[in-house]
Write a protein that holds these residues in place. Structure first.
Motif, PDB file in Angstrom:
ATOM      1  N   PHE A 263       0.829  -1.204   0.000  1.00 28.05           N
ATOM      2  CA  PHE A 263       0.000   0.000   0.000  1.00 28.05           C
ATOM      3  C   PHE A 263       0.863   1.254   0.000  1.00 28.05           C
ATOM      4  O   PHE A 263       2.031   1.228   0.395  1.00 28.05           O
ATOM      5  CB  PHE A 263      -0.906   0.024   1.235  1.00 28.05           C
ATOM      6  N   ARG A 264       0.263   2.344  -0.458  1.00 31.50           N
ATOM      7  CA  ARG A 264       0.902   3.650  -0.380  1.00 31.50           C
ATOM      8  C   ARG A 264      -0.044   4.600   0.340  1.00 31.50           C
ATOM      9  O   ARG A 264      -1.248   4.619   0.061  1.00 31.50           O
ATOM     10  CB  ARG A 264       1.204   4.178  -1.796  1.00 31.50           C
ATOM     11  N   VAL A 265       0.508   5.342   1.265  1.00 32.03           N
ATOM     12  CA  VAL A 265      -0.277   6.311   2.019  1.00 32.03           C
ATOM     13  C   VAL A 265       0.263   7.707   1.732  1.00 32.03           C
ATOM     14  O   VAL A 265       1.470   7.931   1.817  1.00 32.03           O
ATOM     15  CB  VAL A 265      -0.187   6.003   3.538  1.00 32.03           C
ATOM     16  N   ARG A 266      -0.619   8.611   1.351  1.00 31.74           N
ATOM     17  CA  ARG A 266      -0.250  10.030   1.244  1.00 31.74           C
ATOM     18  C   ARG A 266      -1.093  10.769   2.268  1.00 31.74           C
ATOM     19  O   ARG A 266      -2.316  10.758   2.188  1.00 31.74           O
ATOM     20  CB  ARG A 266      -0.572  10.576  -0.157  1.00 31.74           C
ATOM     21  N   ILE A 267      -0.434  11.364   3.226  1.00 31.61           N
ATOM     22  CA  ILE A 267      -1.182  11.952   4.333  1.00 31.61           C
ATOM     23  C   ILE A 267      -0.630  13.333   4.682  1.00 31.61           C
ATOM     24  O   ILE A 267       0.575  13.540   4.736  1.00 31.61           O
ATOM     25  CB  ILE A 267      -1.160  10.996   5.558  1.00 31.61           C
ATOM     26  N   THR A 268      -1.545  14.257   4.880  1.00 31.80           N
ATOM     27  CA  THR A 268      -1.179  15.617   5.278  1.00 31.80           C
ATOM     28  C   THR A 268      -1.862  15.933   6.601  1.00 31.80           C
ATOM     29  O   THR A 268      -3.084  15.816   6.717  1.00 31.80           O
ATOM     30  CB  THR A 268      -1.631  16.636   4.209  1.00 31.80           C
ATOM     31  N   SER A 269      -1.056  16.264   7.605  1.00 25.62           N
ATOM     32  CA  SER A 269      -1.632  16.556   8.922  1.00 25.62           C
ATOM     33  C   SER A 269      -0.666  17.413   9.735  1.00 25.62           C
ATOM     34  O   SER A 269       0.554  17.264   9.626  1.00 25.62           O
ATOM     35  CB  SER A 269      -1.914  15.250   9.665  1.00 25.62           C
ATOM     36  N   VAL A 270      -1.239  18.272  10.570  1.00 22.46           N
ATOM     37  CA  VAL A 270      -0.395  19.077  11.471  1.00 22.46           C
ATOM     38  C   VAL A 270       0.282  18.195  12.515  1.00 22.46           C
ATOM     39  O   VAL A 270       1.260  18.605  13.139  1.00 22.46           O
ATOM     40  CB  VAL A 270      -1.211  20.178  12.209  1.00 22.46           C
ATOM     41  N   ALA A 271      -0.237  16.969  12.691  1.00 19.49           N
ATOM     42  CA  ALA A 271       0.344  16.064  13.691  1.00 19.49           C
ATOM     43  C   ALA A 271       1.809  15.750  13.394  1.00 19.49           C
ATOM     44  O   ALA A 271       2.543  15.325  14.287  1.00 19.49           O
ATOM     45  CB  ALA A 271      -0.455  14.752  13.741  1.00 19.49           C
TER      46      ALA A 271
END
Lengths: 110, 109
Positions: A57-65
């Motif tokens: 799998f590939r995850v693209r994630i944008t978060s202030v965390a």
């Protein structure tokens, strides 16, 4: 390629992974409240990989965390949120982490 | 010797260590292959461990490093990352700087 996909679909190889992307998505959503999130099943890129085509799998994630964290820390946070899924349903995970307002990091998995 | 001790010894004996599936010459996984290729391209000498031939390391290193997958690249005992991070560092030129620095430190000792 078409026939390969059909074969996999017949054996459930691709269908099995459909809920997994949703499981991954739900966990990441809950943990990071991301402003952008993509979970992509890349099993088709690894057909013939010792029978382990599924589980990539590939995850693209944008978060202030992820702000103020090193790359290793960011990836550890993602692995941590997925917990027992690593090795049980997820064989390999490509991770692209972004911060709100900046471009996500690019990885060359081609 | 305890497996954790073996890991610590390896990491203290070699400035650059790649735990991978297969070997740089015969990688057994695409992620391990790309990571060792990036390292090769820097011209750095590195020590590699084939985790497929060492089930104990394969089972215990993820717990030691708090990193669930292979490959794992270490420089001066510190986890640098897996395939994604290593390739990113290579593309930005940072990996070349890091391995050159590690080699310099190793010869100075």
């Amino acid at each position: 390629m078409r026939s390969i996909f059909h074969e996999l679909a017949d054996t459930g190889g691709l269908r099995l992974n459909a809920p997994m992307t949703e499981t991954i998505r739900a966990r990441l959503q809950q943990t990071f409240a991301p402003t952008a999130l993509d979970v992509i099943d890349e099993g088709h890129l690894h057909i013939g990989h010792a029978g382990e085509g599924s589980g990539h799998f590939r995850v693209r994630i944008t978060s202030v965390a992820f702000a103020g964290k090193t790359r290793v820390q960011q990836h550890r946070l993602v692995y941590g949120a997925l917990g027992d899924l690593m090795g049980h349903g997820i064989h390999a995970l490509a991770i692209e982490v972004g911060l709100p307002g900046t471009r996500s990091t690019k990885n060359s998995l081609v | 010797m305890d497996v954790i001790e073996r890991i610590k010894n390896t990491l203290s004996e070699h400035p650059i260590v790649l735990y991978m599936k297969g070997t740089p010459d015969f990688p057994m996984c695409g992620f391990s292959m790309r990571t060792s290729q990036a390292l090769n391209a820097t011209g750095a000498e590195y020590f590699s461990v084939n985790v497929l031939e060492d089930p104990e390391i394969r089972a215990n290193l993820p717990r030691y490093s708090n990193w669930p997958t292979f490959p794992q690249l270490y420089i001066n005992g510190e986890l640098i990352g897996g395939c994604d991070i290593t390739l990113e560092l290579y593309e930005s030129g940072e990996l070349q700087r890091m391995v050159a620095e590690a080699a310099k430190q190793a010869t100075a000792q």
